[in-house]
Design a protein around this motif. Structure first.
Motif, PDB file in Angstrom:
ATOM      1  N   PHE A  97       0.869  -1.219  -0.075  1.00  0.00           N
ATOM      2  CA  PHE A  97      -0.017  -0.153   0.044  1.00  0.00           C
ATOM      3  C   PHE A  97       0.882   1.225  -0.095  1.00  0.00           C
ATOM      4  O   PHE A  97       0.771   2.175  -0.909  1.00  0.00           O
ATOM      5  N   SER A  98       1.718   1.353   0.753  1.00  0.00           N
ATOM      6  CA  SER A  98       2.842   2.401   0.899  1.00  0.00           C
ATOM      7  C   SER A  98       3.635   2.693  -0.515  1.00  0.00           C
ATOM      8  O   SER A  98       3.520   3.789  -0.860  1.00  0.00           O
ATOM      9  N   LYS A  99       3.936   1.527  -0.874  1.00  0.00           N
ATOM     10  CA  LYS A  99       4.576   1.948  -2.221  1.00  0.00           C
ATOM     11  C   LYS A  99       3.702   2.230  -3.369  1.00  0.00           C
ATOM     12  O   LYS A  99       3.967   3.249  -4.194  1.00  0.00           O
ATOM     13  N   MET A 100       2.331   1.825  -3.276  1.00  0.00           N
ATOM     14  CA  MET A 100       1.457   2.155  -4.322  1.00  0.00           C
ATOM     15  C   MET A 100       1.287   3.576  -4.201  1.00  0.00           C
ATOM     16  O   MET A 100       1.150   4.583  -5.203  1.00  0.00           O
ATOM     17  N   VAL A 101       1.006   4.252  -2.928  1.00  0.00           N
ATOM     18  CA  VAL A 101       0.706   5.638  -2.708  1.00  0.00           C
ATOM     19  C   VAL A 101       1.880   6.521  -2.972  1.00  0.00           C
ATOM     20  O   VAL A 101       1.986   7.441  -3.820  1.00  0.00           O
ATOM     21  N   ASP A 102       3.175   5.866  -2.828  1.00  0.00           N
ATOM     22  CA  ASP A 102       4.285   6.501  -3.164  1.00  0.00           C
ATOM     23  C   ASP A 102       4.323   6.861  -4.676  1.00  0.00           C
ATOM     24  O   ASP A 102       4.954   7.808  -5.194  1.00  0.00           O
ATOM     25  N   GLU A 103       3.980   5.768  -5.356  1.00  0.00           N
ATOM     26  CA  GLU A 103       3.962   5.632  -6.962  1.00  0.00           C
ATOM     27  C   GLU A 103       3.116   6.714  -7.474  1.00  0.00           C
ATOM     28  O   GLU A 103       3.610   7.568  -8.221  1.00  0.00           O
ATOM     29  N   LEU A 104       1.973   6.922  -6.947  1.00  0.00           N
ATOM     30  CA  LEU A 104       1.097   8.064  -7.224  1.00  0.00           C
ATOM     31  C   LEU A 104       1.528   9.397  -6.767  1.00  0.00           C
ATOM     32  O   LEU A 104       1.398  10.074  -7.889  1.00  0.00           O
ATOM     33  N   VAL A 105       2.286   9.600  -6.037  1.00  0.00           N
ATOM     34  CA  VAL A 105       2.793  10.848  -5.401  1.00  0.00           C
ATOM     35  C   VAL A 105       3.801  11.124  -6.767  1.00  0.00           C
ATOM     36  O   VAL A 105       3.674  12.357  -6.930  1.00  0.00           O
ATOM     37  N   GLU A 106       4.464  10.193  -6.998  1.00  0.00           N
ATOM     38  CA  GLU A 106       5.702  10.584  -8.030  1.00  0.00           C
ATOM     39  C   GLU A 106       5.175  10.845  -9.402  1.00  0.00           C
ATOM     40  O   GLU A 106       5.320  11.529 -10.088  1.00  0.00           O
TER      41      GLU A 106
END
Length: 68
Positions: free
Chosen positions: A8-17
């Protein structure tokens, strides 16, 4: 559980990027961040809350449509 949290954290980080290339997404992320700060929760918790509520509402609408 830790694996789910990491995913989940990685998915959110990718959205932010990715928001660097999508102004509408960037605005949504800024809004979520503002809401999280107002509630005193983390950005990740805010994203989870929004996604959870959306999922619950979608399932409720689906359930109602099958009842009638």
């Amino acid at each position: 559980m830790l694996e789910s949290h990491t995913f989940f954290s990685k998915m959110v980080d990718e959205l932010v990027e990715f928001s660097e290339y999508d102004p509408e997404l960037a605005d949504g992320i800024k809004w979520l961040d503002d809401q999280a700060q107002k509630k005193g929760i983390t950005f990740y918790d805010m994203v989870f809350e929004v996604l959870y509520k959306h999922d619950v509402n979608s399932k409720a609408k689906e359930w109602l449509s099958t009842r009638n």
